[in-house]
Structure formats: C-alpha cells, structure tokens
Design a protein around this motif. Structure first.
Motif, PDB file in Angstrom:
ATOM      1  N   GLU A 141       1.258   5.893   0.464  1.00  0.00           N
ATOM      2  CA  GLU A 141      -0.321   6.192   1.079  1.00  0.00           C
ATOM      3  C   GLU A 141       0.208   7.678   1.368  1.00  0.00           C
ATOM      4  O   GLU A 141       1.916   8.065   1.259  1.00  0.00           O
ATOM      5  CB  GLU A 141      -1.479   6.320   2.680  1.00  0.00           C
ATOM      6  CG  GLU A 141      -1.626   4.767   2.277  1.00  0.00           C
ATOM      7  CD  GLU A 141      -2.007   4.423   4.103  1.00  0.00           C
ATOM      8  OE1 GLU A 141      -3.060   3.610   4.730  1.00  0.00           O
ATOM      9  OE2 GLU A 141      -1.044   4.129   5.171  1.00  0.00           O
ATOM     10  N   ARG A 142      -0.462   8.563   1.189  1.00  0.00           N
ATOM     11  CA  ARG A 142      -0.475  10.053   1.336  1.00  0.00           C
ATOM     12  C   ARG A 142      -1.300  10.837   2.188  1.00  0.00           C
ATOM     13  O   ARG A 142      -2.804  10.872   2.915  1.00  0.00           O
ATOM     14  CB  ARG A 142      -0.883  11.208   0.382  1.00  0.00           C
ATOM     15  CG  ARG A 142      -0.509  12.661   0.437  1.00  0.00           C
ATOM     16  CD  ARG A 142      -0.561  13.370  -1.063  1.00  0.00           C
ATOM     17  NE  ARG A 142       0.386  13.172  -1.130  1.00  0.00           N
ATOM     18  CZ  ARG A 142       0.483  13.656  -3.582  1.00  0.00           C
ATOM     19  NH1 ARG A 142      -0.872  12.254  -3.158  1.00  0.00           N
ATOM     20  NH2 ARG A 142       1.842  12.402  -3.858  1.00  0.00           N
ATOM     21  N   GLU A 143      -0.677  10.932   3.631  1.00  0.00           N
ATOM     22  CA  GLU A 143      -1.828  11.623   4.501  1.00  0.00           C
ATOM     23  C   GLU A 143      -1.287  12.791   4.464  1.00  0.00           C
ATOM     24  O   GLU A 143      -0.718  13.627   4.687  1.00  0.00           O
ATOM     25  CB  GLU A 143      -1.395  11.316   6.054  1.00  0.00           C
ATOM     26  CG  GLU A 143      -1.915  11.286   7.528  1.00  0.00           C
ATOM     27  CD  GLU A 143      -1.282  10.522   8.076  1.00  0.00           C
ATOM     28  OE1 GLU A 143      -1.523  11.008   9.647  1.00  0.00           O
ATOM     29  OE2 GLU A 143      -0.754   9.396   7.982  1.00  0.00           O
ATOM     30  N   THR A 144      -2.299  13.426   5.402  1.00  0.00           N
ATOM     31  CA  THR A 144      -2.778  15.345   4.384  1.00  0.00           C
ATOM     32  C   THR A 144      -3.585  15.467   6.299  1.00  0.00           C
ATOM     33  O   THR A 144      -3.799  14.526   6.211  1.00  0.00           O
ATOM     34  CB  THR A 144      -3.533  15.536   3.877  1.00  0.00           C
ATOM     35  OG1 THR A 144      -5.066  14.513   3.732  1.00  0.00           O
ATOM     36  CG2 THR A 144      -3.373  15.322   2.519  1.00  0.00           C
ATOM     37  N   GLY A 145      -2.808  16.664   6.726  1.00  0.00           N
ATOM     38  CA  GLY A 145      -3.008  17.462   8.037  1.00  0.00           C
ATOM     39  C   GLY A 145      -2.897  18.958   8.096  1.00  0.00           C
ATOM     40  O   GLY A 145      -2.758  18.816   7.196  1.00  0.00           O
ATOM     41  N   SER A 146      -3.077  18.498   9.779  1.00  0.00           N
ATOM     42  CA  SER A 146      -2.296  20.240   9.701  1.00  0.00           C
ATOM     43  C   SER A 146      -0.888  20.183   9.352  1.00  0.00           C
ATOM     44  O   SER A 146      -0.598  21.252   9.751  1.00  0.00           O
ATOM     45  CB  SER A 146      -1.883  19.821  11.833  1.00  0.00           C
ATOM     46  OG  SER A 146      -1.167  19.073  11.761  1.00  0.00           O
ATOM     47  N   ASP A 193       2.440  16.805   4.038  1.00  0.00           N
ATOM     48  CA  ASP A 193       1.884  15.253   3.760  1.00  0.00           C
ATOM     49  C   ASP A 193       2.945  14.915   4.034  1.00  0.00           C
ATOM     50  O   ASP A 193       4.204  14.713   3.798  1.00  0.00           O
ATOM     51  CB  ASP A 193       1.231  15.222   1.780  1.00  0.00           C
ATOM     52  CG  ASP A 193       0.554  16.322   1.925  1.00  0.00           C
ATOM     53  OD1 ASP A 193      -0.437  17.236   2.292  1.00  0.00           O
ATOM     54  OD2 ASP A 193      -0.111  16.329   0.938  1.00  0.00           O
ATOM     55  N   GLU A 194       2.829  14.010   3.769  1.00  0.00           N
ATOM     56  CA  GLU A 194       3.344  12.634   4.674  1.00  0.00           C
ATOM     57  C   GLU A 194       3.674  11.772   3.334  1.00  0.00           C
ATOM     58  O   GLU A 194       2.220  10.415   3.807  1.00  0.00           O
ATOM     59  CB  GLU A 194       3.516  11.836   6.207  1.00  0.00           C
ATOM     60  CG  GLU A 194       4.113  11.045   6.480  1.00  0.00           C
ATOM     61  CD  GLU A 194       3.728  10.794   8.115  1.00  0.00           C
ATOM     62  OE1 GLU A 194       3.048   9.871   8.010  1.00  0.00           O
ATOM     63  OE2 GLU A 194       4.516  10.860   8.819  1.00  0.00           O
ATOM     64  N   LEU A 195       4.540  11.157   3.491  1.00  0.00           N
ATOM     65  CA  LEU A 195       3.830  10.014   2.080  1.00  0.00           C
ATOM     66  C   LEU A 195       4.554   8.570   3.093  1.00  0.00           C
ATOM     67  O   LEU A 195       5.506   8.648   3.939  1.00  0.00           O
ATOM     68  CB  LEU A 195       5.137  10.225   1.375  1.00  0.00           C
ATOM     69  CG  LEU A 195       4.938  11.064  -0.126  1.00  0.00           C
ATOM     70  CD1 LEU A 195       5.552  11.682  -1.252  1.00  0.00           C
ATOM     71  CD2 LEU A 195       2.668  10.704  -0.044  1.00  0.00           C
ATOM     72  N   SER A 196       3.673   7.080   2.401  1.00  0.00           N
ATOM     73  CA  SER A 196       4.246   6.039   3.370  1.00  0.00           C
ATOM     74  C   SER A 196       4.672   4.733   2.369  1.00  0.00           C
ATOM     75  O   SER A 196       3.705   5.051   0.729  1.00  0.00           O
ATOM     76  CB  SER A 196       3.736   5.406   4.670  1.00  0.00           C
ATOM     77  OG  SER A 196       2.439   4.914   4.042  1.00  0.00           O
ATOM     78  N   LYS A 212       0.671  -1.201  -0.189  1.00  0.00           N
ATOM     79  CA  LYS A 212       0.322   0.199   0.005  1.00  0.00           C
ATOM     80  C   LYS A 212       0.595   1.456   0.161  1.00  0.00           C
ATOM     81  O   LYS A 212       1.882   1.396   0.793  1.00  0.00           O
ATOM     82  CB  LYS A 212      -0.616   0.036   1.289  1.00  0.00           C
ATOM     83  CG  LYS A 212      -1.812   1.269   1.105  1.00  0.00           C
ATOM     84  CD  LYS A 212      -2.088   1.339   2.362  1.00  0.00           C
ATOM     85  CE  LYS A 212      -3.213   0.111   3.072  1.00  0.00           C
ATOM     86  NZ  LYS A 212      -3.939  -0.122   4.340  1.00  0.00           N
ATOM     87  N   GLU A 240       3.457   0.892   2.467  1.00  0.00           N
ATOM     88  CA  GLU A 240       3.781  -0.454   3.750  1.00  0.00           C
ATOM     89  C   GLU A 240       3.594  -1.800   3.247  1.00  0.00           C
ATOM     90  O   GLU A 240       2.883  -1.713   1.932  1.00  0.00           O
ATOM     91  CB  GLU A 240       2.178  -0.480   4.095  1.00  0.00           C
ATOM     92  CG  GLU A 240       2.561   1.295   4.661  1.00  0.00           C
ATOM     93  CD  GLU A 240       1.185   1.609   6.196  1.00  0.00           C
ATOM     94  OE1 GLU A 240      -0.380   0.165   5.677  1.00  0.00           O
ATOM     95  OE2 GLU A 240       0.657   2.206   6.111  1.00  0.00           O
TER      96      GLU A 240
END
Length: 93
Positions: A59-64, A67-70, A57, A72
């Motif tokens: 993923e791109r995590e968006t938030g405050s 962006d953080e990519l990972s 998997k 897994e």
C-alpha cells in the motif's frame, strides 16, 4: 463485521530483527506449532490450521505528510475450521 484486536504492537526495528521474527513464525508454521505473541502485558497464542488463507498487500498511504509505503502479510482462518484455498499462486522475489 466488528473486529476485536487480540494483540497489537508497533515499533521501529532493524530489517534483520524483523526478518528474525518472520523466520520464527515461518518455522512455527512449518512445524505445525502454535504461535505465541507477547509484548508487555499482552499475550495471545494462536493455532493456525493446515490451510489458512495468506494475504499479501502493498500500500501507499497519502495524506498530510510524506507518503507512507507498507507491505502487509496476513494469515487468516475461521475459528474451528481448517482454512480455505486461494485464487492464484503467490511469488515473492
């Protein structure tokens, strides 16, 4: 279904260190050996079956913050079972 975490660790490493850990896991899978994980006072030994399910998997995590990519890699199986087939052929380039 509730989840019980048997082992968890997270730390910053050089890419070459990560590759070394992944090679060790790959070698153990190839040999049909158990996989032992240890960090501090945590320790678990797992015995993947001959045909577990392999999930990849991205993923791109968006938030405050930024962006953080990972990516897994997950190997999973039902306890006491030999594993399952898959829907398609994976290619990693």
């Amino acid at each position: 279904m509730p989840e019980e975490v048997l082992f968890e660790t997270e730390q910053s490493m050089d890419r070459s260190e990560i590759a070394s850990y992944l090679r060790t896991v790959a070698d153990k899978l190839d040999a049909g050996d158990e996989i032992g994980l240890e960090a501090g006072d945590q320790h678990v030994t797992l015995a993947p079956p001959a045909r577990p399910t392999f999930e990849v998997k991205a993923e791109r995590e968006t938030g405050s913050g930024p962006d953080e990519l990972s990516v897994e890699f997950e190997i999973e199986w039902d306890e006491g079972e030999s594993g399952a087939g898959g829907d398609g052929r994976l290619s990693i380039e």
